[in-house]
Design a protein around this motif. Sequence first.
Motif, mmCIF file in Angstrom:
data_model
loop_
_atom_site.group_PDB
_atom_site.id
_atom_site.type_symbol
_atom_site.label_atom_id
_atom_site.label_comp_id
_atom_site.label_asym_id
_atom_site.label_seq_id
_atom_site.Cartn_x
_atom_site.Cartn_y
_atom_site.Cartn_z
ATOM 1 N N ARG A 88 31.961 -123.235 56.003
ATOM 2 C CA ARG A 88 31.597 -123.145 57.418
ATOM 3 C C ARG A 88 30.924 -121.803 57.644
ATOM 4 O O ARG A 88 31.046 -120.897 56.830
ATOM 5 N N PHE A 89 30.249 -121.693 58.749
ATOM 6 C CA PHE A 89 29.582 -120.436 59.086
ATOM 7 C C PHE A 89 30.168 -119.863 60.357
ATOM 8 O O PHE A 89 30.311 -120.565 61.352
ATOM 9 N N GLN A 90 30.522 -118.593 60.284
ATOM 10 C CA GLN A 90 31.111 -117.895 61.415
ATOM 11 C C GLN A 90 30.077 -116.944 62.012
ATOM 12 O O GLN A 90 29.455 -116.159 61.293
ATOM 13 N N ILE A 91 29.930 -117.017 63.313
ATOM 14 C CA ILE A 91 28.976 -116.168 64.017
ATOM 15 C C ILE A 91 29.492 -114.731 64.023
ATOM 16 O O ILE A 91 30.680 -114.485 64.239
ATOM 17 N N GLU A 92 28.588 -113.802 63.753
ATOM 18 C CA GLU A 92 28.924 -112.384 63.788
ATOM 19 C C GLU A 92 27.888 -111.650 64.637
ATOM 20 O O GLU A 92 26.711 -111.990 64.600
ATOM 21 N N VAL A 114 23.173 -112.944 61.216
ATOM 22 C CA VAL A 114 23.196 -114.401 61.236
ATOM 23 C C VAL A 114 24.614 -114.828 60.870
ATOM 24 O O VAL A 114 25.399 -114.035 60.338
ATOM 25 N N ALA A 115 24.952 -116.063 61.151
ATOM 26 C CA ALA A 115 26.286 -116.571 60.838
ATOM 27 C C ALA A 115 26.568 -116.420 59.338
ATOM 28 O O ALA A 115 25.690 -116.633 58.501
ATOM 29 N N GLN A 116 27.803 -116.044 59.023
ATOM 30 C CA GLN A 116 28.197 -115.764 57.643
ATOM 31 C C GLN A 116 29.074 -116.893 57.085
ATOM 32 O O GLN A 116 29.906 -117.451 57.792
ATOM 33 N N PRO A 117 28.885 -117.220 55.785
ATOM 34 C CA PRO A 117 29.662 -118.318 55.194
ATOM 35 C C PRO A 117 31.121 -117.948 54.962
ATOM 36 O O PRO A 117 31.440 -116.824 54.595
ATOM 37 N N ILE A 118 31.971 -118.924 55.216
ATOM 38 C CA ILE A 118 33.404 -118.802 54.953
ATOM 39 C C ILE A 118 33.811 -120.049 54.175
ATOM 40 O O ILE A 118 33.475 -121.169 54.553
ATOM 41 N N ILE A 119 34.544 -119.855 53.090
ATOM 42 C CA ILE A 119 34.983 -120.976 52.256
ATOM 43 C C ILE A 119 36.464 -121.227 52.490
ATOM 44 O O ILE A 119 37.287 -120.323 52.348
#
Length: 167
Positions: free
Chosen positions: A121-125, A129-134
């Motif tokens: 998933r991608f988390q907005i920061e 740009v949104a960063q990937p989270i596994i």
Amino acid sequence: MVDISKRRFFKRNAVDETIVRLPWIARPSIFTNQCTRCNKCLDACETQIITIQDGGFPTVDFSLDECTFCYQCAAVCPEPIFNLESELPWEATVSINQQCLAFKNVECRSCSEMCETSAIRFQIEIGKVAQPIIDTNECTGCGGCVSVCPTSAIIVTNTRAVNQLTP
């Protein structure tokens, strides 16, 4: 005088336990002792991701496609190498390295779009740009995200072996 170029013949063949070979392998640590390299698994693989590498042994190549967990590689194997289909196929998961476009502030979500379990998933920061989270609990290690990554930033590893190697 000793020819030092032949020293490699006296070394034990070290098996890289972090390699994801094939799903359902019962004992990855002795896989190279049991596999006869008959290559029946190559022909049986529905996505054709099984290739010959590393001493002629079969290995999955996620740059080609993903594993669909069809169990065909295990079903055609004449050796007692594989667990039953009802068991967990492998303890594998993905990691994303610094080549990821999102880490370089470039919008890309191709990996999450291919992830059927939504493990990426991608988390907005703020300011990025949104960063990937596994979510490693959701990741099946299928490798569907690997071939679509434009920078080859995603790697699938055998998590059981990685955990055993970590002190």
